[in-house]
Every structure is written in C-alpha cells, then in structure tokens.
Design an enzyme around this catalytic site. Structure first.
Site, PDB file in Angstrom:
ATOM      1  N   LYS A  95       0.880  -1.173   0.000  1.00 46.65           N
ATOM      2  CA  LYS A  95       0.000   0.000   0.000  1.00 46.65           C
ATOM      3  C   LYS A  95       0.912   1.215   0.000  1.00 46.65           C
ATOM      4  O   LYS A  95       1.567   1.516   0.993  1.00 46.65           O
ATOM      5  CB  LYS A  95      -0.914   0.003   1.216  1.00 46.65           C
ATOM      6  CG  LYS A  95      -1.829   1.217   1.274  1.00 46.65           C
ATOM      7  CD  LYS A  95      -2.824   1.079   2.425  1.00 46.65           C
ATOM      8  CE  LYS A  95      -3.682   2.336   2.499  1.00 46.65           C
ATOM      9  NZ  LYS A  95      -3.166   3.312   3.470  1.00 46.65           N
ATOM     10  N   ALA A 183      -9.395   5.775   3.846  1.00 51.28           N
ATOM     11  CA  ALA A 183      -9.173   6.937   4.718  1.00 51.28           C
ATOM     12  C   ALA A 183     -10.411   7.810   4.861  1.00 51.28           C
ATOM     13  O   ALA A 183     -11.147   8.041   3.896  1.00 51.28           O
ATOM     14  CB  ALA A 183      -8.007   7.807   4.239  1.00 51.28           C
ATOM     15  N   ASN A 205      -9.576   1.918   9.587  1.00 47.77           N
ATOM     16  CA  ASN A 205      -8.662   1.729  10.712  1.00 47.77           C
ATOM     17  C   ASN A 205      -9.154   2.510  11.939  1.00 47.77           C
ATOM     18  O   ASN A 205      -9.692   1.941  12.880  1.00 47.77           O
ATOM     19  CB  ASN A 205      -7.244   2.123  10.346  1.00 47.77           C
ATOM     20  CG  ASN A 205      -6.214   1.698  11.384  1.00 47.77           C
ATOM     21  OD1 ASN A 205      -5.021   1.687  11.124  1.00 47.77           O
ATOM     22  ND2 ASN A 205      -6.625   1.329  12.585  1.00 47.77           N
TER      23      ASN A 205
END
Length: 256
Positions: A95, A183, A205
């Site tokens: 990534k 994100a 995350n």
C-alpha cells in the site's frame, strides 16, 4: 473480488494501528471477517521483541497482509520502505503512501506516480493511496497499478465521503478497475455509501480502533459493507425531484 489475481474473502480491509491491546485487535479482525489487514513496517521495526510478537499474532489470524509505507514523504523514502517491507512480510503487495501535506496527510500525486512506476518495475503489486483526481488515476494505471485507493476524507478525520461527485466520477471512468475507498471513513453508514456508489471495497482503521468498543464496531462495519453491496446489486431506485405516490389510486373513492 480479485485484487492482482487474488480473490479476497471479504470486501472489508482493516488497519491494525491504534488498538487498545493486541487482544482487542485480534478480536476485531475476526469480528470484521476482514479480507486484508494492513500493517506498518515502522510498527514491526519499533522494537525487535514487540515487533516479532505482533507479526506472530498477525500470521496466526490467517488473513492476507498488505504492508504500507505510512509516514513516507518522499519517493526515495517510500521506495526504500517498500523494499524493506517485502523482506519483512514476505509479500510483493504494498500500500503505497507518499504524503505531500502534513496537516491533511494529502497524498502527493506527483511523487505517488513516480514511486508507483519504480515499484511496479521492481515487481511490486501497488495499492496507491491517492486523491480522487481523475488524471492522477490514469497516470497511476499507466505506471503499472491495477488497483486504485482514493481517500474519502483526510486520514483519521471520520468525515466520510467528502467528494461524492469525484468518487462517482472515478467509478464511471474506470468501471473495470478495482477501487477501494481508503481513509476518512468514520461510520458504518459511510462504508455502506461507498459500496452503494459502486466501490469494490473499503479500508477502515481509526473508526474501529478508536471506537468505544472496537470489536462491536468491526462487526458493524462488516454488516454495513455487506448491506451496501447487496443494495447496489438490488438495483436501487433513482432519486427524483418530485414526489411519486407509492399507494395505488385504482379503486379509491372519488368525491364529486
């Protein structure tokens, strides 16, 4: 869904940073039924003994690993980190993050394309963290990327999909390219929205790791991704500017 020829069991990708404990991280990954977990070389290298314990736990989960170049601000730094990650994690998946602005952590699209070209030439399968820039997306594909990972909003902001128009345009321009929203997602509803827009997966995350109950939140995101995908496949109705009666008028009494 295939990513570089590999079929993942789930369209939910989960980051492994910021969890209250390794045990909660492990339970969250299982609750999410994650198709991929992302890991940072910096965490692996932070302490040899702690890093080995973390890596051992990740391997025991049996989930494909996607190392990242988090924290890299230059092409050289990102390329070097990617090569080190390949040695540590024994995978050619990476990534790719090249950060261009410290406050927003916005990707440097110019550096990203250059680094992607170098790493693709070096045999990496690159997952680029990018903005929703159409021209930049085309350049990344030309550089060898077969997956695109546009942000929804700045990392850790929890703002969701800031530019729905831009994300929808990316999907329309690249119908056959795997697209992952990466994100900025803060709620399961944001993840469902991304899937409804036609995206192939989402990467979460902070929204899970920093939740009051990360394990329950991981499960919520799993269900949201599934719901969004099912809704998309069910051919949802289009928006209308005017009302449309849902109750039939046939047989209704009419007053003179």
């Amino acid at each position: 869904m295939l990513f570089y020829g590999t079929e993942l069991k789930s369209r939910l990708m989960l980051g492994t940073a910021q969890y209250p404990s390794p045990e909660i991280l492990s339970d969250a990954v299982r609750a999410a039924e994650a198709g991929v977990v992302t890991v940072s070389l910096r965490r692996e290298s932070a302490g040899q003994r702690a890093g080995q314990a973390f890596w051992s736990m990740i391997r025991d989960l049996g989930v494909p690993v996607l190392p990242n170049t988090a924290g890299c601000h230059t092409v050289k730094e990102a390329v070097t980190t990617a090569h080190m990650a390949r040695e540590v994690f024994d995978t050619d998946w990476i990534k790719l993050e090249v950060i261009g602005e410290s406050d927003t952590l916005q990707p440097d699209m110019f550096g990203l394309v250059e680094a992607a070209r170098i790493l693709s030439r070096d045999g990496f399968k690159v997952f680029p963290y990018m903005t929703e820039d159409l021209v930049g997306a085309e350049r990344l594909l030309q550089a060898g990327c077969e997956v695109l990972m546009p942000w929804g909003a700045p990392i850790g902001s929890g703002k969701g999909l800031n530019n729905v128009f831009g994300l929808r345009a990316l999907r329309a321009h690249f119908p056959d390219v795997p697209l992952v929203v990466d994100a900025g997602i803060g709620l399961p509803s944001h993840a469902a929205q991304a899937m409804e827009l036609g995206y192939d997966a989402v990467l979460i995350n902070t929204a899970v790791a920093k939740a009051g109950d990360p394990v329950r939140m991981a499960r919520a995101f799993r269900l949201a991704v599934e719901a969004g995908l099912i809704a998309r496949e069910a051919d949802p109705i289009e928006e209308r500017d005017m009302a449309a009666p849902s109750t039939p008028v046939l047989g209704r009494a009419m007053l003179a």
